[in-house]
Design a protein around this motif. Structure first.
Motif, PDB file in Angstrom:
ATOM      1  N   MET A   1       3.289  -1.092 -21.172  1.00 21.65           N
ATOM      2  CA  MET A   1       4.054  -0.334 -20.174  1.00 21.65           C
ATOM      3  C   MET A   1       3.095   0.439 -19.286  1.00 21.65           C
ATOM      4  O   MET A   1       2.015   0.836 -19.720  1.00 21.65           O
ATOM      5  N   ILE A   2       3.525   0.647 -18.053  1.00 22.85           N
ATOM      6  CA  ILE A   2       2.789   1.498 -17.130  1.00 22.85           C
ATOM      7  C   ILE A   2       3.579   2.792 -17.012  1.00 22.85           C
ATOM      8  O   ILE A   2       4.766   2.785 -16.699  1.00 22.85           O
ATOM      9  N   GLN A   3       2.906   3.904 -17.279  1.00 22.85           N
ATOM     10  CA  GLN A   3       3.551   5.214 -17.200  1.00 22.85           C
ATOM     11  C   GLN A   3       2.666   6.106 -16.332  1.00 22.85           C
ATOM     12  O   GLN A   3       1.609   6.556 -16.772  1.00 22.85           O
ATOM     13  N   GLY A   4       3.102   6.319 -15.109  1.00 22.30           N
ATOM     14  CA  GLY A   4       2.247   7.039 -14.165  1.00 22.30           C
ATOM     15  C   GLY A   4       1.049   6.164 -13.835  1.00 22.30           C
ATOM     16  O   GLY A   4       1.195   5.045 -13.372  1.00 22.30           O
ATOM     17  N   GLN A   5      -0.147   6.688 -14.076  1.00 26.11           N
ATOM     18  CA  GLN A   5      -1.356   5.888 -13.886  1.00 26.11           C
ATOM     19  C   GLN A   5      -1.918   5.386 -15.220  1.00 26.11           C
ATOM     20  O   GLN A   5      -2.970   4.767 -15.257  1.00 26.11           O
ATOM     21  N   ASP A   6      -1.225   5.636 -16.296  1.00 25.34           N
ATOM     22  CA  ASP A   6      -1.680   5.228 -17.626  1.00 25.34           C
ATOM     23  C   ASP A   6      -1.009   3.927 -18.054  1.00 25.34           C
ATOM     24  O   ASP A   6       0.119   3.634 -17.663  1.00 25.34           O
ATOM     25  N   THR A   7      -1.729   3.183 -18.871  1.00 22.75           N
ATOM     26  CA  THR A   7      -1.139   2.001 -19.495  1.00 22.75           C
ATOM     27  C   THR A   7      -0.968   2.288 -20.985  1.00 22.75           C
ATOM     28  O   THR A   7      -1.865   2.836 -21.628  1.00 22.75           O
ATOM     29  N   LEU A   8       0.185   1.922 -21.510  1.00 20.63           N
ATOM     30  CA  LEU A   8       0.498   2.095 -22.931  1.00 20.63           C
ATOM     31  C   LEU A   8       0.578   0.703 -23.549  1.00 20.63           C
ATOM     32  O   LEU A   8       1.377  -0.126 -23.115  1.00 20.63           O
ATOM     33  N   VAL A   9      -0.255   0.464 -24.538  1.00 21.29           N
ATOM     34  CA  VAL A   9      -0.356  -0.869 -25.130  1.00 21.29           C
ATOM     35  C   VAL A   9      -0.144  -0.767 -26.638  1.00 21.29           C
ATOM     36  O   VAL A   9      -0.674   0.128 -27.294  1.00 21.29           O
TER      37      VAL A   9
ATOM     38  N   GLY B   1      -7.317  -3.527  -9.442  1.00 25.49           N
ATOM     39  CA  GLY B   1      -7.009  -4.930  -9.196  1.00 25.49           C
ATOM     40  C   GLY B   1      -5.644  -5.136  -8.587  1.00 25.49           C
ATOM     41  O   GLY B   1      -4.879  -4.211  -8.337  1.00 25.49           O
ATOM     42  N   SER B   2      -5.358  -6.399  -8.356  1.00 20.67           N
ATOM     43  CA  SER B   2      -4.066  -6.752  -7.786  1.00 20.67           C
ATOM     44  C   SER B   2      -3.230  -7.579  -8.760  1.00 20.67           C
ATOM     45  O   SER B   2      -2.065  -7.818  -8.500  1.00 20.67           O
ATOM     46  N   ALA B   3      -3.821  -8.029  -9.860  1.00 22.03           N
ATOM     47  CA  ALA B   3      -3.091  -8.855 -10.823  1.00 22.03           C
ATOM     48  C   ALA B   3      -2.228  -7.968 -11.727  1.00 22.03           C
ATOM     49  O   ALA B   3      -2.352  -6.743 -11.733  1.00 22.03           O
ATOM     50  N   ASP B   4      -1.380  -8.612 -12.497  1.00 20.97           N
ATOM     51  CA  ASP B   4      -0.493  -7.906 -13.423  1.00 20.97           C
ATOM     52  C   ASP B   4      -1.321  -7.296 -14.560  1.00 20.97           C
ATOM     53  O   ASP B   4      -1.991  -8.017 -15.294  1.00 20.97           O
ATOM     54  N   PRO B   5      -1.283  -5.960 -14.722  1.00 29.58           N
ATOM     55  CA  PRO B   5      -2.089  -5.350 -15.775  1.00 29.58           C
ATOM     56  C   PRO B   5      -1.655  -5.769 -17.180  1.00 29.58           C
ATOM     57  O   PRO B   5      -2.496  -5.889 -18.082  1.00 29.58           O
ATOM     58  N   CYS B   6      -0.376  -6.016 -17.386  1.00 33.74           N
ATOM     59  CA  CYS B   6       0.093  -6.420 -18.714  1.00 33.74           C
ATOM     60  C   CYS B   6      -0.338  -7.847 -19.052  1.00 33.74           C
ATOM     61  O   CYS B   6      -0.582  -8.157 -20.221  1.00 33.74           O
ATOM     62  N   ALA B   7      -0.448  -8.700 -18.051  1.00 31.93           N
ATOM     63  CA  ALA B   7      -0.983 -10.044 -18.289  1.00 31.93           C
ATOM     64  C   ALA B   7      -2.452  -9.953 -18.695  1.00 31.93           C
ATOM     65  O   ALA B   7      -2.906 -10.678 -19.593  1.00 31.93           O
ATOM     66  N   THR B   8      -3.183  -9.043 -18.079  1.00 35.95           N
ATOM     67  CA  THR B   8      -4.578  -8.809 -18.459  1.00 35.95           C
ATOM     68  C   THR B   8      -4.656  -8.271 -19.879  1.00 35.95           C
ATOM     69  O   THR B   8      -5.507  -8.700 -20.676  1.00 35.95           O
ATOM     70  N   ALA B   9      -3.770  -7.330 -20.223  1.00 30.84           N
ATOM     71  CA  ALA B   9      -3.744  -6.782 -21.578  1.00 30.84           C
ATOM     72  C   ALA B   9      -3.444  -7.877 -22.602  1.00 30.84           C
ATOM     73  O   ALA B   9      -4.039  -7.900 -23.691  1.00 30.84           O
TER      74      ALA B   9
END
Length: 131
Positions: A97-105, A74-82
């Motif tokens: 947080m985004i770390q590389g291609q991973d998301t840490l929630v 997607g193009s939206a903010d991944p943390c807003a989606t989370a």
């Protein structure tokens, strides 16, 4: 052999013991009711904490997967989606947080108990490397 009636002194002793015992079963009964009430309260507290932990783990997993998909496709903010997904799962987003291609929630869920205020869960999601 004839039975003699009990003497008046032994009759008085028995009557005084009986009078001293009056109400003792009430005290024991109240103690048992209080003990059962405390046990039920402890069990309910443990159940609420376990439920909140399960909700937190589920919300963290769903939020991390949604954020990872949003980051990858997607193009939206991944943390807003989370944040949106965690709120839909009755949890509060603590960190994203985004770390590389991973998301840490990390999320938290209120337990509604006096001893443990929140159940926390932390998870990571991202694309799997195909070989």
């Amino acid at each position: 052999m004839r039975c003699r009636p009990p003497s008046t002194s032994s009759t008085r002793a028995i009557q005084s013991v009986r009078k001293a015992d009056i109400g003792s079963a009430t005290v024991v009964g109240i103690g048992m009711v209080v003990a059962v009430g405390i046990l039920i309260s402890m069990l309910l507290t443990i159940a609420l904490v376990m439920k909140a932990g399960a909700v937190a783990r589920t919300a963290a997993d769903h939020a991390a997967i949604a954020a990872a998909q949003q980051y990858t496709f997607g193009s939206a903010d991944p943390c807003a989606t989370a944040n949106t997904v965690s709120q839909a799962n009755h949890a509060e987003l603590v960190s994203c947080m985004i770390q590389g291609q991973d998301t840490l929630v990390s999320v938290q869920v209120a337990t509604h108990t006096p001893l443990i205020a929140y159940a926390h869960a932390y998870t990571r999601a991202g694309p799997v490397q195909c070989e």
